[in-house]
Design an enzyme around this catalytic site. Sequence first.
Site, mmCIF file in Angstrom:
data_model
loop_
_atom_site.group_PDB
_atom_site.id
_atom_site.type_symbol
_atom_site.label_atom_id
_atom_site.label_comp_id
_atom_site.label_asym_id
_atom_site.label_seq_id
_atom_site.Cartn_x
_atom_site.Cartn_y
_atom_site.Cartn_z
ATOM 1 N N SER A 113 1.029 -1.624 -0.094
ATOM 2 C CA SER A 113 0.269 -0.053 -0.206
ATOM 3 C C SER A 113 0.596 1.308 -0.304
ATOM 4 O O SER A 113 0.642 2.349 -0.388
ATOM 5 C CB SER A 113 -0.861 -0.005 1.276
ATOM 6 O OG SER A 113 -0.167 -0.108 2.514
ATOM 7 N N LYS A 127 0.832 4.597 6.979
ATOM 8 C CA LYS A 127 0.428 4.840 5.955
ATOM 9 C C LYS A 127 0.481 6.822 5.609
ATOM 10 O O LYS A 127 1.491 7.251 6.613
ATOM 11 C CB LYS A 127 -1.248 5.462 6.082
ATOM 12 C CG LYS A 127 -2.373 3.649 6.009
ATOM 13 C CD LYS A 127 -2.389 3.617 4.623
ATOM 14 C CE LYS A 127 -2.923 1.691 4.972
ATOM 15 N NZ LYS A 127 -2.891 0.862 3.928
#
Length: 188
Positions: free
Chosen positions: A36, A77
Amino acid sequence: MKKEVIEWITAIAIALVLIFIINSFVAKSYTVRGDSMHPTLKDGEKVIVNVIGFKMGGLEKGNVIVFHADKNADYVKRVIGTPGDSVEYKHDVLYVNGKKVKEPYLDYNQKHKSYNEITGSFQVKNLPNSNGSNKIPKGKLLVLGDNREVSKDSRSFGLIDNEQVVGKVSLRYWPFTAFKVNFNPEQN
């Protein structure tokens, strides 16, 4: 001989206590899982997460963080929006508080995308945990992965609570050939 054994046991005990204190309150080592954040961070890379610096200095847009996604998993993230920000994406273009923001960490993924858009279009009010407001509520953060086409992030699970944050990613130390400090685009 007995004195030497006691000295060794004492030294080992002190080292273990120091390791526990550092790991609990100063910095933690994490292994990146998944794609990700590719190419910023790749699967299997090891990073140091600054725990105390985050608690003392807060978070800024652009910081890469680790947070508790649930009881069993931690995610890494990038912070896109902080409390009070109005965040909107229009066809892959980020606007924070009405101003266009460059995202240089997306260049690789923009060039290698599988679809027309990698982020798409949305506003804060369309995200879970936003309370229908177009401004990020107090105590919440909007986080997205750099590899937007595969990232499970605020677009799916919504805004996260500040309490979920473990800390800021300060450096990548493994592999040694990819050593890097600072993942905030404003400071590179």
